[in-house]
Design an enzyme around this catalytic site. Structure first.
Site, PDB file in Angstrom:
ATOM      1  CG  ASP A   1      -1.987  -1.022   1.183  1.00 30.77           C
ATOM      2  OD1 ASP A   1      -2.194  -1.582   0.100  1.00 30.77           O
ATOM      3  OD2 ASP A   1      -2.632  -1.261   2.215  1.00 30.77           O
TER       4      ASP A   1
ATOM      5  CE  LYS B   1      -7.634   6.771  -3.585  1.00 33.80           C
ATOM      6  NZ  LYS B   1      -8.226   6.380  -2.343  1.00 33.80           N
TER       7      LYS B   1
ATOM      8  CG  MET C   1     -13.019   9.045  10.086  1.00 38.80           C
ATOM      9  SD  MET C   1     -14.670   9.558  10.432  1.00 38.80           S
ATOM     10  CE  MET C   1     -14.340  11.029  11.372  1.00 38.80           C
TER      11      MET C   1
END
Ligand code: SAH
Length: 498
Positions: free
Chosen positions: A39, A61, A176
């Site tokens: 990741d 990403k 989050m």
């Protein structure tokens, strides 16, 4: 414990970001795997542990681009393991805590492939800890809920049960982004959670640039917006967040959040970089110079000398290799007066079992000559770098000694990549530990003007190094009063709290 085995996928937790929080098993697997599928949010340097021939695949990403779809990741894992490779699937935090590790394990089981799970330190607990917040505390909170704050059904996550969370008798750790903070906080209050309950948001927990923002459930959204709080962040809701006031430790470290360039040769960068990291800095290790041993493996016999002068830690290490090549050991120094130029060199000698007889206050040739004044030595051996100054041997000869110089190594320049160049120019401070680090860094940067001005601050270990900076038109921001690594760090810390 053992090396990574072929045909297996290891679902490995990389921890929250601090490389020191990688587990021993994670490091072992990273260093032995044939392939690493990782990741984006993993500790800096983790993939550098890979063996040179290992295949390293990023599926996170990158620079705001899209991440690899989960189906593709699953396919990559199955293909690599089916081809008999040992595969590390490296994930931030813990692989089974909001990391989709469970999904990947199911796919592997289905494909009949072996897997193992290596738990990691999860950010919901580690980031608060690094911010000085214990997630449980006797009399305050006896439970912790790990909650993911996304409500996107397409991600397969269920929507939040605010009633249940409001009633939960303990701390909430919300994994989050911060965009939805306002609506989540409002919903929690509406469902019955106290508006004045303390809340802490920890951004980039355990990274050198970690930042913590504290408010209440009622005010947190507004405060976070004002402070421009960004992902990745853990939002911690609970009375325990109030303990930060007393227990904050990481963000108080004297060099917290400072980017400091270490320009030492690679073999040595370790200790200085480690010390800086321990003080909270982000150490940017720039391998501007490399130690190249001269005549390694050639026997060197120090017996018969009266004085041995060592002017660097490299010289100590290489000298002992050469003594060993002669079939000798530290006993060959028996009866010889041993002089070390500074504390670092003395420590390197100590690790070889030799206590230096002479260690000058000032770690420069002049200081060493001062300490040697009044003693007379017939035969002197100086073990040093090719580019060292001649002041020491010349002066000792003038004083009547017969001096032998043993050149053990030279320092050679390594070119910097564009990324390294911008890391250097964008840093808060650059440490210079010798005149040669000045020459080499400026050479590698392609000119002194890139670091001229007040930022980055230029921290010089001593007068010779400062002189070299001035010779390139640069004024040192500070010069250490003690001319060794400890002195350099002291000067840097003092300069940082200006
Ligand atoms: N498996 C991971 C969580 C992955 S979900 C773990 O166990 O930690 C991604 C979320 O984790 C981010 O949105 C953020 O809320 C949190 N996160 C991961 N690393 C973090 C860090 N260093 N500091 C703060 N939050 C972090």
């Amino acid at each position: 414990m053992s090396a990574a085995r072929p045909g297996i996928v290891y679902l490995v937790g990389a921890g929250p970001g601090d490389p020191g929080l990688l587990t021993a098993r994670a490091i072992e697997l990273l260093t032995t795997a044939d392939a690493i599928v990782h990741d984006r949010l993993i500790p800096p340097g983790a993939v550098h542990l890979a063996k040179p021939e290992a295949e390293v695949i990023s599926v996170g990403k990158e620079g705001g681009g899209p991440s690899t779809p989960q189906d593709d990741i699953n396919r990559i894992l199955v293909e690599l393991a089916s081809a008999g490779k040992s595969v590390v699937r490296l994930k931030g935090g813990d692989p089974f805590v909001f990391g989709r590790g469970g999904e990947e394990a199911l796919v592997l089981r289905e494909a009949g492939l072996g897997f193992e799970v290596i738990p990691g330190v999860t950010s919901g607990i580690a980031a608060p800890a690094a911010a000085g917040i214990p997630v449980t505390q006797r009399g305050m909170s006896s439970a912790i809920a790990l909650v993911t704050g996304h409500e996107d059904p397409s991600k397969g996550e269920t929507s939040l049960d605010y009633e249940g969370l409001a009633k939960f008798p303990g701390t909430l750790a919300l994994y989050m982004g911060v965009k939805r903070l306002g609506s989540i906080a409002t919903s929690l209050i509406e469902a019955g959670r106290r508006p004045d309950e303390p809340v802490a948001i920890i951004e980039r927990g355990t990274f050198p640039d970690q930042r913590t923002t504290v408010a209440t459930l009622e005010t947190i959204a507004e405060v976070a917006e004002r402070e421009n709080v960004k992902a990745p962040a853990i939002t911690l809701v609970g009375e325990v967040a109030s303990l930060r006031e007393q227990l904050e430790w990481r963000e108080r470290l004297s060099l917290h959040g400072r980017k400091v360039v270490v320009t030492r040769a690679r073999a040595q960068a370790g200790t200085l970089a480690d010390t800086l990291t321990g003080l909270g800095a982000e150490a940017i290790e720039v391998p501007a110079i490399r130690i190249e041993p001269i005549a390694p493996g050639e026997p060197l016999d120090p017996r018969g000398f009266d004085l041995l002068c060592l002017t660097s830690t490299n010289a100590v290490d290489l000298l002992f290799e050469r003594i060993e090549a002669a079939g000798l050991d530290s006993r060959s120094l028996a009866g010889i007066t041993v002089a070390a130029i500074g504390q670092g060199t003395a420590r390197a000698l100590a690790s070889q079992g030799i206590k230096a007889d002479i260690v000058p206050e000032r770690a420069v040739a002049e200081g060493l000559l001062e300490s040697l004044e009044g003693h007379s030595f017939k035969r002197v051996l100086i073990a040093r770098a090719e580019e060292a100054r001649d002041l020491l041997p010349d002066t000792l000869r003038e004083r009547g000694s017969e001096v032998t110089i043993e050149v053990l190594y030279r320092t050679v320049t390594e070119d910097l990549s564009e990324v390294e160049v911008s890391a250097v120019t964008g840093a808060d401070a650059i440490t210079f530990t010798s005149a040669s680090t000045v020459r080499n860094l400026i050479g590698a940067l392609g000119g002194a003007d890139r670091i001229a001005g007040d930022s980055p601050r230029l921290i010089s270990i001593g007068p010779i190094t400062s002189e070299e900076l001035r010779a390139h038109g640069l004024e040192p921001s500070v010069e250490a009063t003690r001319h060794d690594i400890d002195g350099l760090i002291e000067a840097l810390v003092a300069d940082s709290s200006r």
